[in-house]
Every structure is written in structure tokens, then in C-alpha cells.
Design a protein around this motif. Structure first.
Motif, PDB file in Angstrom:
ATOM      1  N   GLU A   1      -0.805  -8.005 -11.987  1.00  0.00           N
ATOM      2  CA  GLU A   1      -0.864  -7.103 -10.670  1.00  0.00           C
ATOM      3  C   GLU A   1      -0.664  -8.514  -9.467  1.00  0.00           C
ATOM      4  O   GLU A   1      -0.967  -9.509  -9.818  1.00  0.00           O
TER       5      GLU A   1
ATOM      6  N   LYS B   1      -2.293  -8.674  -6.089  1.00  0.00           N
ATOM      7  CA  LYS B   1      -3.101  -8.243  -5.104  1.00  0.00           C
ATOM      8  C   LYS B   1      -3.348  -8.974  -3.919  1.00  0.00           C
ATOM      9  O   LYS B   1      -3.587 -10.270  -4.020  1.00  0.00           O
TER      10      LYS B   1
ATOM     11  N   GLN C   1      -5.117  -9.931  -0.357  1.00  0.00           N
ATOM     12  CA  GLN C   1      -5.956  -9.327   0.738  1.00  0.00           C
ATOM     13  C   GLN C   1      -5.501  -9.758   2.050  1.00  0.00           C
ATOM     14  O   GLN C   1      -4.724 -10.686   2.344  1.00  0.00           O
TER      15      GLN C   1
ATOM     16  N   TYR D   1      -4.253 -14.602  -1.771  1.00  0.00           N
ATOM     17  CA  TYR D   1      -4.201 -14.161  -3.055  1.00  0.00           C
ATOM     18  C   TYR D   1      -5.343 -15.117  -3.478  1.00  0.00           C
ATOM     19  O   TYR D   1      -5.445 -16.099  -3.654  1.00  0.00           O
ATOM     20  N   GLN D   2      -5.995 -14.512  -4.412  1.00  0.00           N
ATOM     21  CA  GLN D   2      -7.262 -14.824  -5.072  1.00  0.00           C
ATOM     22  C   GLN D   2      -7.936 -15.912  -4.340  1.00  0.00           C
ATOM     23  O   GLN D   2      -8.467 -16.908  -4.520  1.00  0.00           O
TER      24      GLN D   2
ATOM     25  N   GLU E   1      -6.279  -4.802   1.852  1.00  0.00           N
ATOM     26  CA  GLU E   1      -5.846  -5.089   0.592  1.00  0.00           C
ATOM     27  C   GLU E   1      -4.607  -4.211   0.066  1.00  0.00           C
ATOM     28  O   GLU E   1      -4.815  -3.043   0.154  1.00  0.00           O
TER      29      GLU E   1
ATOM     30  N   LYS F   1      -1.976  -3.941  -3.480  1.00  0.00           N
ATOM     31  CA  LYS F   1      -1.965  -4.244  -4.756  1.00  0.00           C
ATOM     32  C   LYS F   1      -0.628  -3.624  -5.329  1.00  0.00           C
ATOM     33  O   LYS F   1      -0.388  -2.276  -5.186  1.00  0.00           O
TER      34      LYS F   1
ATOM     35  N   GLU G   1       1.385  -2.969  -8.890  1.00  0.00           N
ATOM     36  CA  GLU G   1       0.872  -3.190 -10.198  1.00  0.00           C
ATOM     37  C   GLU G   1       2.049  -3.219 -11.159  1.00  0.00           C
ATOM     38  O   GLU G   1       3.175  -2.779 -10.508  1.00  0.00           O
TER      39      GLU G   1
ATOM     40  N   LYS H   1      -1.000   0.155  -4.311  1.00  0.00           N
ATOM     41  CA  LYS H   1      -2.284   0.768  -3.791  1.00  0.00           C
ATOM     42  C   LYS H   1      -2.799   0.029  -2.609  1.00  0.00           C
ATOM     43  O   LYS H   1      -2.245  -1.145  -2.658  1.00  0.00           O
ATOM     44  N   TYR H   2      -3.493   0.485  -1.830  1.00  0.00           N
ATOM     45  CA  TYR H   2      -4.020   0.027  -0.705  1.00  0.00           C
ATOM     46  C   TYR H   2      -5.313   0.248  -0.400  1.00  0.00           C
ATOM     47  O   TYR H   2      -5.667   1.457  -0.596  1.00  0.00           O
TER      48      TYR H   2
END
Lengths: 490, 571
Positions: free
Chosen positions: B64, B66, B68, B76-77, B108, B110, B112, B153-154
Motif C-alpha cells: 500500500e 499510505k 498522512q 509516509y511512515q 490520510e 491510502k 491499495e 481510501k481516505y
């Protein structure tokens, strides 16, 4: 370049067609699985009826496996997925999809995979298990898996809902309830603000309205039940705003049953939310008059559909949302046979959304017993009255859809059970509309007691009858019973 | 050993973050390109393709992507992979992608594994709409929701804080259960009674639950009908109903609101809808014309207003600004207006930057001009030469003789381009009676204009032109003018003058040349050709006469002309 683009678009069309076919087959699969489990609950495995139904399912599965290689049916976040494709259900298939999701939940199951080589006898045994295992048993998934193994079903596998997902699902259910309540109140706030903005000729924040309606759509699709409770709560100070929110929620629910796309549901919710906007231009005293209206007051009240159109035109540009809202505001009191108001010069077919909103509007107004319908009726009595006018005032099929949504004994109905206990319907079972969940509020001697929720679907095997049945419905107002206090959503 | 593991893990994480940063950088580049270039341009197309490949690779490797979001950063992370550099707050808000996402409440996003190209491209398109502020009544969240993505997704922070409703229900002192029990409860006494009651409910429930085939058909029809539902047509039907039944002054209010709606539609370039609404207003106006003067007048005013100066100017600005406007719809709309818009349309004609838009307005004026020729024709008095030229084109398309009056005016225009167009149009819509207006052009500075005028004079055989043409031909300098002009002038003289002009030709051909001999011979040859173009007796005789002359060049030219004459029909 041109050639490349045209190849690309034909590829895309081909993929879309493939997806559409899979979607159709997926809906069919869920429907056949539903029918097969239902048959298994009644008949033995060697019964002709069961075998006949199971063959249909097997043929469909074989066809799907031939095309797709394998079948992976997943229940996740309130949706069913077939090989990663989210399935959407219309009216005919809606109950079946709910049933299958419930089966997944009750058996603690997240996935069913069916591999190439599956035989009809494997499938028969698998389906039969659903009909004959008691999901109430402890560690039902383990038991289910063990039976699958013992019966030698090697081409069908099931996967348990991971514990963390189960926990988060439970949490998300609670969270959804909280969110549902919050969003419902948001809806009321949004209507109140929109109306007061319009009164003071300020602009209405459309983005905010849209976001709220979108949230409602999402939450209703996940959990109708909480919203049925919320719409059954009646508030007398803010009737107009709450009524608008109720009509919005009930209309969206009806739209969900009809299988409308999410964007259409949002459009429907938007139009329903503003169906009574014209009232903002009528005197406050008239809208909230505690007594019956005289003729001249009726003339004014009957102007609210046109006033609604004007009000929407005054604050919105013409786009798909506002145009549908204009149509619904104008048509929601016209009646199916056009006998309502305003009078129209030409014969017209009422728009689908207007037909839905008119049913939701009438139901909520009649059960609220406020404003210009001075007598309130219990929800079931309201439905009966509406049913008599089916085909004249209301679209008959949509009214049936609506009753399927709210139930034969809608949430908020005061009932007497065959045990003599009195209760308030607090949730419906779409599988059995006559057997809702009831919160018992008094015992057979009329004594108040600890509230307890009973599911009227519960069957007593030993006595071969249901534990509880409704024998009568009552008018709560007549006995000074405030239904809302028993429904407050936690 | 453990240290090595930690180091390896750290390195892997660093690498992943680095890859994430590269992916985001490319994403932003793609977005920038999509915002700059039109959809059909190959550059954004290639960027989209490249971006999808990079996403696919990243997701296949990491599962993924993702991100922020905070007001200035994308992480990222927990590591910043995009930071808005701008120190100017306003600039920052104008350009920062982090801000655009953050502003609408997204915290956020994301992506996938399995993300289809279609979803990724739709996501880019949505960002474009938001950043370019093309959707005033939507934000990033409402647009993303509308797409219902499966692989994007958010997380959203909903800033709407609703008040808890205080449920002030009817106040009941005490539920009267006792009364209830003594009055209403009617429990079934026997099992049989219970069964009967239960059966009744069961029948009702079955009836409600099951949908007969006919009902499903009805429902499907209803849903299919909704698929065909046309929002604007439905809305117009409501407008018509309300206009039909409203009393004054509510009627005026409704018309005013429709006018406002029209203005808003124009702002969004929805000319197809404005056209349909105007047509509907005109229809209702027709209905009221004999019944209610006030209503009819008000509706007429609404249509007039739709074509007033300010509104037409707005349309002009839109046509200059927006390349994607459907000109056919604009044309339909403008054509649906009343004649009061003509002068305003002529006015914007001079302001329009593109040929296609000007042509469209000309077509509209052509439509109006068929019934209001004078109003359109007056456009030739416009101070801008290019407007006059366009109006002449319009007059030419209308092909109405009455337009000659305006064309004649344009023949005197100081701009050569206008005069040229005027002659062209005059030829199209005029006749020999209009020819005298061309005579003054014989003295004009530009020979191309003179040639056009001469040709047209010849075509229409304008007798009045013989004298001025002769005056030109008899001048000494005539031999020295451009050969093309000389040829046309002599031909015109031959065509218009015929027998009457033979003495001039004879004199010209017989006169001996001592000076400027070459040019004079050229003139004579052209005169022979002119005579040879027309098969009439006197011309033939003159040519036969010249054929006997000693001058070899003239002899040959005459012989050729005579041979040609043999082939021509006798006039």
C-alpha cells in the motif's frame, strides 16, 4: 495515436462488460446461495426440492469457475465481494444479500473459496451444514470447519474473521451507532441553518450539506437499524427540521432497497432534505399553529411546494442536485393521481424521487402528529392508512418497498405480546417483517419493569411455537406513553 | 548480529521512504501536466501511463501507499516526503497540494494493491478540479465520495459539530398502563383465536414481502424511466406550471428567479440549458399574449434581458476565455433571443478573439438579419474595419437585395479589405442597377480593387461606366498600367460598349507607335484579345481589317482572335 486510443477504449469497454457480467453473476450467486440455505433449513439433503435448488447453485458455480478459475466470496465492512468485485444489490436481491451477510457473521466467517473440481455432492453437504448447524453454539466456526473436513469437502474452504477484525467490527458497529446519531443531528442542524440562512438571505453552505448527506448514505448502507430508531424519535420543538431529516433518511433507505447508485442516493437525500424548504417563507405562527387550519390558512400552506421551488432557485444554481430538489419540492404533495396540490395544467408522471419522498413525508408527518396533521397515528396504523390509498396517493410498489424498509410493525410501534407484556418495537428483521425486536416496558400486570429486548423470531422448538408474538398494537398518546424515551439511541 | 539486523531494517525503511518520495514527486509532476495541457494532449497521457506503472510497482512491492496529511506536509511512515517550501502564506495556500488536501478535512490517503488505472486517473482529475477551483459546490471529499473508489481510501475529519438535540417531547406525567390494561388489551382467549390473528398478519406480511412479477416489471419501468429522466426538461415543466398558475406579483418574482437561474447557467457555460429555458419562456409568453398583457410583457422583458448589453458582453468574455464552450449551444441560445440583442452582438463581434466564435456570431446575425436586415446592416457603420467586413459577409449570406444599400456604403470604406469584401458581396447580392456605385472605385489607389470593380462593371454591363472607362483608356499613361488591369479594362469596354466602342478600338489599333512602342503594342494585343472574346460583327470586321496590317505581331494576334471567334457562338 488515434489507433492506440481506439484500441484502448475498446479494451476498456471489453473490461467494463466483463466486470458487468461478473457483477450480474455475483448477484445471482448470492441469490441462489440464499435460496439453497433457506431450502436446506426446511428440507433434508435427499429431498427433491433441496436437490433441485442445489443443482441450480452448482451449475452457476461451475460456470463461474470456468470463467474465473475460482470463486472467492468475502463479507467485509458491510459489503459482499466476489473475486474483489464489490457486489451491489437491487430490490429483488436485497433480502438475500442481507441474509448471506448475516450467515457470514453468525458463523464467524469472512471468506468462502470454491476451487476448480468442486463436486455437486460437496456443495450439497456444504450448503446443508448452514441449514442444520446452530450458529448459537460455542466456537461455531471451529465446529463448522471440522464438519467440512469430516464430510470430505476438499474444494470448498472457509476462513474465519480474524480476531482483530472481529473486535474492530464490533467497535465499528458501536462507532457507527455513535456516528449515525451524530450525523442525524448534523442533518437537523444543517436544515435548521439552511432555513435560517434563507430567512436572513444569507448563502447556504452546499458543500456542507452534500458532505452530510453523503455521510448519511454511507451509514445507512451499513446500518439501517439505528436510523430507524432515530426517525422514530419525535421532537416537538424542532418539528420542521427533524421532519426534514427523517424524510431524508427514510427516502435514502428506500433508495438503497431499490439498488440506486450512491450518487443517486445522495441526490435523493439532498432533494428529500429540502422538500419542505418552501415553509421557510410561510409565517412561523402558521407552521406551528397548535390548532386546525381554517380554509384561508390551508390556501397558504398549500403554496409551500411552489415556494419551495422559488426558495431553491433563490440560493442554488441549476445543477443536477438543485433540479431534482426543485422537482421533488414541487411534486411531493401532488399525489400519484395528481389529485393533490398544487394543481397542474398538464398530465405528468411523477418523478421517482418525488414518489419516494411523498411516501416518506406522509409517513413521518402522520406518525409525528404535528403541524397540519393534527392527529397522530401509530406507525402501523399509519402504514395501514397509507396502504388504503396505495395507487391513488402513493405509488403502490414503492409503498411496498417502503413497508419492507420500516417493517409491518415499524420501530416505535407500541405492541402487546401474546404473553400480555407491553413493548415498543425497537428494530425490525428484514427476513421476517412481522417479527421485529421489541423492548418490553411493562409486564402482563401493567407493572413497569427492567427493559429487555426480545427478538420475536425466536422459536421454541419444544413447544413448536414462537416465544413471543404480537397480538395487538396500541395508540401510545392515548395512554400518555412517550415512545421516544424507550428508543433513545445509546 | 542484532545491530546488523537493526541496520538492515533501517536501510530498508530508508529505501522505502525514498521510493515513496520518488513516487509522490512523479505524481505531482503528472498532476501539474494534467493541469496545464488539454485532455487530448499526448504529454499528460504519457505521464498518466508512467504514473500508473510506478504505482503498480510500488504497490506490488509494499502492499500500500499510505500518506498522512498536515497543512504543509505529506508524510509516509511519519517521514516528510513533501514539504511546501513557500514562505508566503497566500502563495502557500494557492499552490500547496498538502494544503488543498488538508483544507477539506482529509488527514490520510491510502492507495491499495490492485489499484486500477481508471481509479488513479479519476483521482488525478479530481485533484485537478479542486486545485483549479472548478467546482464551487464540491470539495475534495464530496468528489472522492462520488467516485466510490475501491482501492483508494481516505480518512476525513468531519468538522461539522452538531448540537445534541434536546428532545422536548410531549410531557406525560406517568404512563397510564393501568388504564391501558382495563380498556384495550384484548388477548386472544383460545389457541384458535391466536391462530386466526396470526394468519391475518402472515397474509399481510406475505403480500408486502413478495413482489409479484407485474410489480417487479412496474418497478423496473419506473427505474428505467428515471434513467431517462432529463433534469432540465423536468425543471422547465415545473417552471411552466408555476408560471401558468401564479398570480401577480408572485408571477413577477418567479420570472425574476428564472432570470437569475439563467445568469448562473451562463456563468457555468451551460448554453444548452439556457436555450431551452428561453424557448420555454417564449412558449409561455405566446400563451399569455392574448390573455394577460402584464404577464406577456414581463416574459418578453425576460427574453430581452437575456440579450442585453451586459449579458452579451459576458458571453463574449466567456467565448474568449473558455476554449471548450460548445459553440453550437451558444449559437442556439443567441438565436433564441430577440432582435434587441443585434447591436450587442455586433458589438462583441469586434471583441471576439477566435475565428470560430466570430463565425458563430455572424451566423446568429445572419439569422436575425433575415427579419431585421436594417439592424444588422447598420453594422457597416461600425468604426472597426473588421466588424464591417464581418457584417458584409453576413449580408452576403442573407442574400437580400436590400442589403446593397449598406454594401454601397462599405464600398467607400477607407480600408481596402473592407472595399474588397464589399465588391465581393455586391456581386453576390446586387445587380446591374447597383453597378454605378462601383464607378468611383475606378479611381481608387489599389489596382486590385479597381480590377474587381471593372470586372463587375463588365459583368453587369453598366453603361454608365463606358465614359469613365474610356477616359482611363484614352490617357497616355494607360499603356503603362499593370497588364492585368489593362486587359480587364479593355475587355470591359468591349463587353459594355460593343458597337459603340468600335471607333475607340479602331483608333487604338491603327495608331502608329513611335515612343513607348513595346507597351503600346501590348495594349493593342490586349485590345485584339478583348475584341476576340466577343462574337459580334463589327468586332470581327475590325479584326479582319487588322489582320491585313503589316505588323506581324498584330497580324498574328488578329488571326488567332478570328480563329477563336469562329468557335464562339454568334451574339
Amino acid at each position: 495515436m488515434g489507433k492506440e486510443t481506439s484500441t484502448k477504449s475498446s479494451d476498456k469497454k471489453f473490461l467494463d462488460r466483463q466486470e458487468e457480467t461478473l457483477l450480474q453473476k455475483g448477484k445471482e450467486l448470492v441469490s441462489q446461495l440464499h435460496a439453497s440455505i433457506k431450502t436446506a433449513q426446511i428440507y433434508e439433503q435427499n429431498n427433491e426440492m433441496f436437490i433441485k435448488q442445489s443443482r441450480k447453485l452448482f451449475d452457476l458455480i461451475s460456470e463461474l469457475i470456468q470463467k474465473e478459475g475460482e470463486i472467492l466470496l468475502v463479507s467485509k465492512e458491510g459489503y459482499l465481494f466476489l473475486n474483489d468485485l464489490r457486489l451491489k444489490f437491487d430490490l429483488e436481491k436485497y433480502a438475500g444479500s442481507k441474509f448471506i451477510m448475516e450467515i457470514f457473521e453468525r458463523f464467524d466467517m469472512e471468506k468462502i473459496s470454491i476451487e476448480e473440481g468442486v463436486t455437486s455432492s460437496e456443495l450439497d453437504s456444504f450448503v446443508y451444514l448452514f441449514g442444520h448447524l446452530n450458529p448459537e453454539e460455542k466456537d461455531i466456526f471451529d465446529l463448522f470447519e471440522e464438519k467440512i473436513h469430516k464430510l470430505g469437502i476438499s474444494h470448498i474452504k472457509v476462513e474465519r474473521i480474524p480476531l482483530f477484525k472481529k473486535e474492530s467490527y464490533k467497535k465499528s458497529l458501536q462507532e457507527n451507532k455513535r456516528l449515525a446519531k451524530k450525523t442525524f443531528f448534523n442533518a437537523v442542524t444543517v436544515v435548521r441553518e439552511a432555513m435560517s440562512s434563507l430567512e436572513s438571505r444569507k448563502t447556504v453552505n452546499i458543500v456542507r450539506v452534500k458532505r452530510m448527506v453523503q455521510s448519511l448514505v454511507d451509514l445507512i448502507m451499513e446500518d439501517e437499524g439505528t436510523f430507524l430508531e432515530l426517525t422514530a424519535l419525535k421532537n416537538f420543538d424542532e418539528y420542521t427540521y427533524i421532519h426534514s431529516a427523517d424524510v431524508c433518511v427514510l427516502s435514502i433507505m428506500c433508495g438503497v432497497r431499490l439498488g440506486l447508485e450512491k450518487n443517486k442516493l445522495c441526490e435523493l437525500g439532498f432533494a428529500a432534505l429540502f422538500h419542505d424548504l418552501g415553509k421557510v417563507r410561510l409565517p412561523y405562527e402558521l407552521i406551528n399553529k397548535p390548532a386546525e387550519y381554517d380554509d384561508s390558512e390551508w390556501v397558504q400552506i398549500r403554496r409551500h411546494p411552489e415556494l419551495g421551488v422559488k426558495t431553491i432557485l433563490s440560493f442554488r444554481r441549476l445543477d443536477d442536485y438543485s433540479m431534482r430538489a426543485i422537482l421533488v419540492a414541487f411534486e411531493h404533495h401532488l399525489n400519484l393521481d395528481l389529485s393533490g396540490y398544487p394543481k397542474v395544467s398538464k398530465k405528468r408522471d411523477l418523478n421517482l424521487f418525488s414518489r419516494i419522498v411523498s411516501i416518506a413525508d406522509a409517513y413521518d408527518a402522520m406518525t409525528s402528529g404535528r403541524v397540519y396533521i393534527k392527529t397522530s397515528y401509530s406507525p402501523d396504523e399509519t402504514l395501514k392508512r397509507m396502504f388504503y390509498r396505495s395507487g391513488i396517493f402513493y405509488d403502490p410498489v414503492l409503498l411496498k418497498v417502503f413497508i419492507n424498509v420500516v417493517g409491518v410493525y415499524p420501530v416505535g410501534t407500541l405492541v402487546v405480546l401474546d404473553t400480555g407484556e407491553i413493548g415498543v418495537v425497537c428494530g425490525i428483521n428484514s427476513e421476517d417483517l412481522a417479527r421485529p425486536r421489541v423492548k418490553i416496558i411493562a409486564d402482563r400486570y401493567g407493572e413497569k419493569k427492567e427493559y429487555k429486548v426480545v427478538d420475536l423470531r425466536k422459536f421454541d422448538e419444544t413447544r413448536n411455537e414462537y416465544h413471543f408474538s404480537i397480538v395487538q398494537t396500541l395508540d401510545p398518546q392515548r395512554y400518555k406513553i412517550d415512545i421516544s424515551q424507550y428508543l433513545a439511541v445509546e | 548480529m542484532e545491530e546488523l539486523e537493526i541496520k538492515k531494517e533501517r536501510l530498508e525503511k530508508e529505501q522505502e521512504i525514498n521510493e515513496a518520495k520518488k513516487l509522490l514527486d512523479f505524481f505531482l509532476k503528472a498532476l501539474k501536466n494534467i493541469m496545464i495541457y488539454p485532455e487530448d494532449n499526448p504529454i499528460p497521457f504519457e505521464f498518466k501511463k508512467g504514473l500508473y506503472k510506478k504505482f503498480k510497482d510500488f504497490l506490488e512491492k509494499n502492499g500500500e501507499f499510505k500518506i498522512q496529511v498536515d497543512s504543509t506536509n505529506l508524510l509516509y511512515q511519519n517521514e516528510v516526503i513533501y514539504h511546501d517550501q513557500s514562505k508566503d502564506v497566500r502563495m502557500h495556500q494557492e499552490k500547496s497540494i498538502a494544503f488543498f488536501i488538508y483544507r477539506d478535512g482529509i488527514r490520510e490517503i491510502k492507495f491499495e494493491m490492485g489499484l486500477p488505472e481508471k481509479e488513479l486517473n479519476s483521482f488525478l482529475e479530481i485533484l485537478k478540479l479542486v486545485v483549479k477551483r472548478l467546482v464551487p459546490e464540491d470539495d475534495l471529499v464530496t468528489l472522492l465520495w462520488g467516485k466510490d473508489f475501491n482501492f483508494i481510501k481516505y480518512e476525513v475529519v468531519d468538522e461539522i459539530l452538531a448540537e445534541e438535540l434536546s428532545y422536548s417531547t410531549q410531557v406525560f406525567s406517568q404512563p397510564d398502563f393501568e388504564k391501558l390494561y382495563h380498556s384495550e388489551i384484548d388477548l386472544p382467549e383460545t389457541e384458535e383465536e391466536k391462530k386466526v390473528k396470526g394468519e391475518k398478519v402472515k397474509i399481510f406480511v406475505e403480500n408486502i414481502k413478495a413482489f409479484a412479477e407485474g410489480e417487479i416489471t412496474d418497478l423496473n419501468k419506473l427505474l428505467a424511466m428515471d434513467q431517462k429522466y432529463h433534469p432540465l426538461e423536468a425543471t422547465i415543466s415545473v417552471f411552466i406550471e408555476i408560471l401558468n398558475q401564479e398570480e401577480l406579483p408572485d408571477f413577477y418574482e418567479m420570472v425574476g428567479l428564472i432570470e437569475k437561474g439563467l445568469d448562473l447557467l451562463i456563468e457555468t457555460y451551460d448554453f444548452a440549458s439556457t436555450y431551452k429555458i428561453i424557448e420555454a419562456i417564449k412558449q409561455v409568453e405566446q400563451r399569455f399574449s392574448g390573455i394577460s398583457k402584464e404577464r406577456s410583457e414581463r416574459l418578453k422583458i425576460a427574453v430581452e434581458r437575456a440579450g442585453d448589453k451586459r449579458r452579451i458582453e459576458i458571453i463574449g468574455e466567456i467565448l474568449n476565455r473558455e476554449k471548450k464552450v460548445d459553440l453550437f449551444s451558444v449559437q442556439d441560445y443567441l438565436c433564441s433571443l430577440y432582435w434587441n440583442s443585434i447591436s450587442n452582438l455586433i458589438n462583441i463581434l469586434g471583441e471576439l478573439k477566435t475565428f470560430s466564435a466570430r463565425k458563430m456570431v455572424c451566423r446568429v446575425l445572419e439569422k436575425f438579419g433575415r427579419e431585421n436586415l436594417e439592424l444588422v446592416g447598420k453594422g457597416v457603420f461600425d468604426s472597426r474595419w473588421y466588424v464591417v467586413r464581418n457584417i458584409l459577409w453576413v449580408l452576403g449570406e442573407i442574400e437580400d437585395r436590400r442589403g446593397v444599400e449598406f454594401v454601397n456604403f462599405a464600398l467607400k470604406h477607407e480600408d481596402v479589405r473592407v472595399r474588397r469584401e464589399a465588391i465581393r458581396i455586391l456581386e453576390k447580392i446586387g445587380d446591374s442597377n447597383s453597378g454605378t456605385a462601383l464607378i468611383p472605385l475606378l479611381d481608387y489607389d489599389f489596382n486590385k480593387i479597381r480590377i474587381m470593380a471593372v470586372k463587375l462593371l463588365a459583368k453587369w454591363k453598366v453603361k454608365e461606366a463606358i465614359k469613365p472607362l474610356l477616359e482611363i483608356a484614352e490617357k497616355k499613361e494607360f499603356h503603362n498600367i499593370d497588364i492585368e488591369e489593362k486587359k480587364e479594362l479593355l475587355l470591359a469596354l468591349a463587353i459594355i460598349g460593343r458597337d459603340e466602342i468600335i471607333p475607340f478600338f479602331r483608333k487604338l489599333l491603327r495608331k502608329r507607335a513611335f515612343f513607348n512602342r513595346e507597351k503600346k503594342i501590348e495594349t493593342k494585343i490586349l485590345a485584339i484579345k478583348a475584341l476576340g472574346a466577343l462574337n459580334f460583327l463589327k468586332a470581327k470586321n475590325l479584326l479582319t481589317e487588322i489582320k491585313t496590317k503589316r505588323n506581324k505581331t498584330l497580324k498574328e494576334a488578329s488571326a488567332k482572335a478570328l480563329a477563336k471567334l469562329e468557335l464562339l457562338p454568334k451574339i
